[in-house]
Enzyme design. Structure first.
Site, PDB file in Angstrom:
ATOM      1  N   TRP A 180       0.869  -1.119   0.074  1.00  0.00           N
ATOM      2  CA  TRP A 180       0.068   0.068   0.045  1.00  0.00           C
ATOM      3  C   TRP A 180       0.756   1.374  -0.031  1.00  0.00           C
ATOM      4  O   TRP A 180       0.387   2.382  -0.178  1.00  0.00           O
ATOM      5  CB  TRP A 180      -1.049  -0.157   1.439  1.00  0.00           C
ATOM      6  CG  TRP A 180      -2.226  -0.781   1.212  1.00  0.00           C
ATOM      7  CD1 TRP A 180      -2.374  -1.688  -0.112  1.00  0.00           C
ATOM      8  CD2 TRP A 180      -3.150  -1.272   1.964  1.00  0.00           C
ATOM      9  NE1 TRP A 180      -3.490  -2.397   0.311  1.00  0.00           N
ATOM     10  CE2 TRP A 180      -3.997  -2.036   1.487  1.00  0.00           C
ATOM     11  CE3 TRP A 180      -3.096  -0.656   3.329  1.00  0.00           C
ATOM     12  CZ2 TRP A 180      -5.158  -2.617   2.121  1.00  0.00           C
ATOM     13  CZ3 TRP A 180      -4.589  -1.240   3.909  1.00  0.00           C
ATOM     14  CH2 TRP A 180      -5.171  -2.193   3.601  1.00  0.00           C
ATOM     15  N   GLY A 210       0.813  -2.779  -6.474  1.00  0.00           N
ATOM     16  CA  GLY A 210       0.834  -1.594  -5.486  1.00  0.00           C
ATOM     17  C   GLY A 210      -0.335  -0.778  -6.032  1.00  0.00           C
ATOM     18  O   GLY A 210      -1.436  -1.274  -5.307  1.00  0.00           O
ATOM     19  N   GLY A 211      -0.705   0.035  -7.072  1.00  0.00           N
ATOM     20  CA  GLY A 211      -1.746   0.720  -7.301  1.00  0.00           C
ATOM     21  C   GLY A 211      -3.042   0.088  -7.132  1.00  0.00           C
ATOM     22  O   GLY A 211      -4.174   0.275  -6.469  1.00  0.00           O
ATOM     23  N   GLU A 248      11.590   1.827  -4.253  1.00  0.00           N
ATOM     24  CA  GLU A 248      11.462   3.515  -3.711  1.00  0.00           C
ATOM     25  C   GLU A 248      12.255   3.486  -2.559  1.00  0.00           C
ATOM     26  O   GLU A 248      13.021   4.555  -2.173  1.00  0.00           O
ATOM     27  CB  GLU A 248      10.083   3.634  -3.158  1.00  0.00           C
ATOM     28  CG  GLU A 248       9.241   3.852  -4.543  1.00  0.00           C
ATOM     29  CD  GLU A 248       7.814   3.301  -4.507  1.00  0.00           C
ATOM     30  OE1 GLU A 248       7.170   3.327  -3.066  1.00  0.00           O
ATOM     31  OE2 GLU A 248       7.054   2.902  -5.475  1.00  0.00           O
ATOM     32  N   HIS A 296      12.655  -2.519  -1.275  1.00  0.00           N
ATOM     33  CA  HIS A 296      11.826  -1.929  -2.430  1.00  0.00           C
ATOM     34  C   HIS A 296      12.461  -0.973  -3.243  1.00  0.00           C
ATOM     35  O   HIS A 296      13.379  -0.007  -2.810  1.00  0.00           O
ATOM     36  CB  HIS A 296      10.546  -1.485  -1.836  1.00  0.00           C
ATOM     37  CG  HIS A 296       9.421  -1.221  -3.004  1.00  0.00           C
ATOM     38  ND1 HIS A 296       9.521   0.135  -3.365  1.00  0.00           N
ATOM     39  CD2 HIS A 296       8.438  -1.773  -3.510  1.00  0.00           C
ATOM     40  CE1 HIS A 296       8.517   0.188  -4.375  1.00  0.00           C
ATOM     41  NE2 HIS A 296       7.775  -0.984  -4.342  1.00  0.00           N
ATOM     42  N   SER A 305       3.096  -2.550 -12.207  1.00  0.00           N
ATOM     43  CA  SER A 305       1.890  -2.136 -12.857  1.00  0.00           C
ATOM     44  C   SER A 305       0.968  -3.357 -12.761  1.00  0.00           C
ATOM     45  O   SER A 305       0.467  -3.596 -14.154  1.00  0.00           O
ATOM     46  CB  SER A 305       2.257  -1.377 -14.178  1.00  0.00           C
ATOM     47  OG  SER A 305       2.596   0.097 -13.785  1.00  0.00           O
TER      48      SER A 305
HETATM   49  P1  PGA Z   1       2.840  -0.774  -8.868  1.00  0.00           P
HETATM   50  O1  PGA Z   1       3.596  -0.864  -7.427  1.00  0.00           O
HETATM   51  O2  PGA Z   1       1.735  -2.092  -8.915  1.00  0.00           O
HETATM   52  O3  PGA Z   1       1.808   0.465  -8.637  1.00  0.00           O
HETATM   53  O4  PGA Z   1       3.354  -0.732  -9.987  1.00  0.00           O
HETATM   54  C1  PGA Z   1       4.304  -2.107  -7.391  1.00  0.00           C
HETATM   55  C2  PGA Z   1       5.229  -2.022  -6.381  1.00  0.00           C
HETATM   56  O5  PGA Z   1       5.769  -0.887  -5.996  1.00  0.00           O
HETATM   57  O6  PGA Z   1       5.347  -2.912  -5.557  1.00  0.00           O
END
Ligand code: PGA
Length: 255
Positions: free
Chosen positions: A10, A234-235, A97, A95, A213
């Protein structure tokens, strides 16, 4: 461990109330899910409450990160013990990020991996190349460096508990997904690295999730590939409906 896994990341989304609503709604929808493992990684503030809500369900909880020290003067950090105390089974480490926005190095991630194993938490290690690395054909090299650094000195027993998520940086949150062929190739490489370092059995048993994605409309073609064992989402994990649709696709594929 389940045959296939769908995990939600999340990130910095959902307060305590929103998290609880999601957990209650999802737990009703997944009553018939038997073969797919479901993992939720909410913000830290939601973990305590979600553990209460989800304790009699198939859902496991994961931290989104943690510090490698046990305790002390590390403002804003969270420890393995704290994650254990809210019943987290997993912790996402490395991750993209964390690597690229918060400058975490392979060395830092390695220390976290070791701490997770020592604390009984199962790491979900994220690896993946940046766009320029893919364009310059350095994907394999980047994945190998991340893999080798994370698992240096890790025993077979510990390794068998971990999950790896292949998340090409250029596909995260961009709407651009790796093709099933690109993802399968990277997953196969990770399996081969495991076979070389450990053995064929561990390589076959290793769960390698694809992330970047993943949506209900592309999950089917990705799950049909030989080496994808599930998803880190993620999203599309932020709405019960789209997250459940992805779980359903994986579950139906298995039955
Ligand atoms: P996303 O993110 O599905 O929004 O691309 C995946 C993630 O960062 O684990």
């Amino acid at each position: 461990m389940s045959e296939k896994i769908v995990a939600a990341n999340w990130k910095m989304n959902k307060d305590v109330v929103e998290s609880a609503e999601f957990a209650k709604e999802l737990s009703k929808k997944i009553l018939n899910v038997k073969k797919t493992g479901v993992i939720l990684s909410p913000p830290y503030t939601s973990l305590f409450n979600m553990n209460e809500i989800l304790k009699d369900t198939i859902v496991s909880l994961s931290g989104q990160n943690m510090h490698f020290e046990d305790a002390g003067a590390f403002t804003a950090e969270i420890s393995a013990k704290m994650l254990n105390s809210v019943n987290c089974e997993y912790v996402i480490l490395g991750h993209s990020e964390r690597r690229h926005v918060f400058n975490e190095s392979d060395e830092t991630i390695k220390k976290k991996i070791d701490k997770a194993f020592a604390s009984g938490l199962k790491p979900i290690l994220c690896v993946g190349e940046k766009l320029e690395e893919r364009k310059s054909e350095n994907t394999a090299q980047r994945l190998e460096t991340q893999y080798t650094s994370a698992f240096e000195g890790v025993s077979e027993e510990d390794f068998s508990k971990c999950i790896i998520a292949y998340e090409p940086v250029w596909a995260i949150g961009t709407g651009e997904t790796a093709t099933p062929e690109q993802a399968d190739e990277a997953h196969l490489l990770i399996r081969k690295l495991t076979e070389e370092k450990y053995d064929k059995e561990l390589a076959n048993d290793l769960k390698i999730l694809y992330g970047g994605s993943v949506k209900p409309h592309n999950a089917q073609e990705l799950i049909e590939t030989e080496n994808i064992d599930g998803f880190l989402v993620g999203g599309a994990s932020l709405q019960v409906q789209s997250f459940y649709e992805i779980i359903e696709i994986v579950e139906n594929y298995l039955t």
